[in-house]
Design a protein around this motif. Structure first.
Motif, mmCIF file in Angstrom:
data_model
loop_
_atom_site.group_PDB
_atom_site.id
_atom_site.type_symbol
_atom_site.label_atom_id
_atom_site.label_comp_id
_atom_site.label_asym_id
_atom_site.label_seq_id
_atom_site.Cartn_x
_atom_site.Cartn_y
_atom_site.Cartn_z
ATOM 1 N N GLY A 240 6.875 1.871 2.071
ATOM 2 C CA GLY A 240 5.586 1.190 2.188
ATOM 3 C C GLY A 240 4.725 1.398 0.951
ATOM 4 O O GLY A 240 4.092 0.454 0.455
ATOM 5 N N ASP A 241 4.715 2.634 0.441
ATOM 6 C CA ASP A 241 3.967 2.912 -0.785
ATOM 7 C C ASP A 241 4.531 2.126 -1.963
ATOM 8 O O ASP A 241 3.781 1.632 -2.820
ATOM 9 N N GLU A 243 6.092 -0.772 -1.857
ATOM 10 C CA GLU A 243 5.711 -2.175 -1.711
ATOM 11 C C GLU A 243 4.273 -2.405 -2.170
ATOM 12 O O GLU A 243 3.980 -3.378 -2.875
ATOM 13 N N GLU A 244 3.372 -1.493 -1.783
ATOM 14 C CA GLU A 244 1.985 -1.615 -2.200
ATOM 15 C C GLU A 244 1.850 -1.481 -3.717
ATOM 16 O O GLU A 244 1.073 -2.208 -4.361
ATOM 17 N N THR A 245 2.612 -0.576 -4.292
ATOM 18 C CA THR A 245 2.554 -0.359 -5.734
ATOM 19 C C THR A 245 3.094 -1.571 -6.493
ATOM 20 O O THR A 245 2.532 -1.979 -7.514
ATOM 21 N N ARG A 247 3.075 -4.653 -5.424
ATOM 22 C CA ARG A 247 2.072 -5.715 -5.316
ATOM 23 C C ARG A 247 0.925 -5.495 -6.313
ATOM 24 O O ARG A 247 0.424 -6.436 -6.937
ATOM 25 N N ALA A 248 0.516 -4.235 -6.464
ATOM 26 C CA ALA A 248 -0.571 -3.930 -7.390
ATOM 27 C C ALA A 248 -0.155 -4.209 -8.836
ATOM 28 O O ALA A 248 -0.939 -4.743 -9.632
ATOM 29 N N GLU A 262 -8.040 -5.883 -8.523
ATOM 30 C CA GLU A 262 -7.409 -5.417 -7.291
ATOM 31 C C GLU A 262 -6.167 -4.590 -7.596
ATOM 32 O O GLU A 262 -5.920 -3.552 -6.968
ATOM 33 N N GLY A 266 -5.435 -0.607 -6.770
ATOM 34 C CA GLY A 266 -4.266 -0.167 -6.016
ATOM 35 C C GLY A 266 -3.486 0.925 -6.733
ATOM 36 O O GLY A 266 -3.071 1.919 -6.123
ATOM 37 N N ASP A 269 -5.508 4.173 -6.762
ATOM 38 C CA ASP A 269 -5.459 4.833 -5.459
ATOM 39 C C ASP A 269 -4.155 5.618 -5.289
ATOM 40 O O ASP A 269 -4.171 6.762 -4.819
ATOM 41 N N MET A 270 -3.025 5.013 -5.694
ATOM 42 C CA MET A 270 -1.740 5.705 -5.570
ATOM 43 C C MET A 270 -1.702 6.954 -6.452
ATOM 44 O O MET A 270 -1.243 8.028 -6.031
#
Length: 361
Positions: A240-241, A243-245, A247-248, A262, A266, A269-270
């Motif tokens: 999940g992390d 995937e978020e990374t 996308r960022a 954005e 992201g 934040d990671m």
């Protein structure tokens, strides 16, 4: 404890045997491969001759998938007053033993939190466990005598006893050992078919991340097969992390300023979450982590250079808290990073300069 039987003479079993033998315990060695037991005996870990009667403590150092079977056989034969295993998972073997209907009052599961990338008796060392946590997972059924024998073993190995519930232990090692090993292997796998020009640029960062990926795959299949659920749960979170990374990072490529902002948010934040997790990793001797100042020294790759640096640091009255070495690509030179208390860094740097060392700012 006067006598012990170590069943399984790989890295962990032989290291424990060496520690016990060094403290005057009579150690008997057994292994499904007699040649491996003979090798351990030749190293001074004990004797590969069978004991004449029950020993004080039987230590099963078999792969997790075989622990319950080996323990059950030893217990049915009455080979010891107390029994432990040193497998890296604890809940599964105990449930298997319970399913076999054995009296488990004479058994306690344990796990020394120490190891090396290499396996086998030739990789063993009597000080492998020194200062490292050694988990004990007693239950209300565990005899006090057996717990004391296990604590005596931990003391002889100069490890630090930590008492935990078996299933809590398995979740913990999935987080701090099993999952990181797979992630390290995944990163290292990216290098397998990478261009040589790219691989030659490897520095200390990639070495740190991939170091544990050099371990024996067969051994790790045994470990992961015994603890798949907790590891899979953690990797799901990591996925999940990721995937978020991703996308960022894709957002950072956008021509739209809002999307780039954005993406920046992201990634930040990671990275901040990583900072927050990293500072929770225990520091020296298991104490709270501390921030050290780095004094970087350029050295030639010649015998005695490190000894000279440490000796000169001692003359300056500075204690080296930790050290890292980064080797220069294509040159017989390197950068030694000496980690010291912040107040000691200027003193050490000045003293080393006076003695002719090249300090990198």
């Amino acid at each position: 404890m006067r006598t012990a039987l170590v069943i399984g003479t790989g890295l962990i079993g032989t290291s424990a045997a060496l520690a016990l033998a060094g403290r005057g315990v009579t150690v008997h060695l057994a292994d499904h491969d007699p040649e491996q037991a003979r090798t351990a005996a030749a190293l001074g870990a004990g004797t590969d001759e069978a004991p004449e009667g029950p020993v004080d403590l039987a230590i099963v150092a078999a792969p997790p998938a075989h622990v319950a079977g080996v323990l059950a056989d030893a217990m049915r034969r009455g080979t010891a007053r107390g029994y432990i295993d040193v497998a890296s998972v604890k809940g599964g073997p105990r449930r298997e033993l319970e399913g076999l209907g054995l009296d488990l009052s004479s058994y306690i599961g344990t796990h020394p939190m120490s190891g090396r990338e290499k396996s086998g008796p030739l990789a063993a060392s009597g000080d492998l466990f020194e200062g490292r946590p050694w988990v004990l997972t007693p239950t209300r059924d565990t005899d006090t005598e057996v717990l004391n024998l296990a604590l005596e073993l931990v003391s002889h190995c100069r490890a630090v006893p930590v008492v935990m519930d078996a299933d809590a232990h398995d979740r913990a090692v999935a987080l701090v050992s099993h999952m990181p090993h797979l992630v390290s292997s995944m990163v290292a796998a990216r290098l397998e078919h990478a261009e040589e020009a790219a691989v030659r640029l490897c520095g200390q960062g990639i070495r740190d991340v991939t170091r544990i990926a050099g371990s024996d795959p067969g051994m790790w299949i045994d470990i992961l097969s015994a603890n798949p659920g907790p590891v899979a749960d953690l990797l799901t979170d990591v996925a999940g992390d990721l995937e978020e990374t991703v996308r960022a990072l894709r957002a950072l490529q956008s021509a739209d300023e809002a999307k780039r902002d954005e993406g920046t948010s992201g990634i930040e934040d990671m990275l901040r979450r990583g900072n927050a997790g990293q500072v929770r990793v225990p520091g020296k001797h298991g104490s709270a982590p501390r921030l050290y100042e780095v004094v970087a020294v350029l050295i030639d790759d010649q015998p005695g250079q490190l000894a000279r640096i440490f000796a000169d640091a001692g003359r300056a009255g500075v204690n080296i808290e930790d050290v890292r070495i980064e080797h220069a690509t294509g040159q017989q030179a390197g950068l030694v990073q000496l980690m010291v208390e912040p107040s000691a860094a200027p003193v050490l740097a000045a003293s080393l300069r006076e003695r002719g060392w090249a300090i990198r700012q």
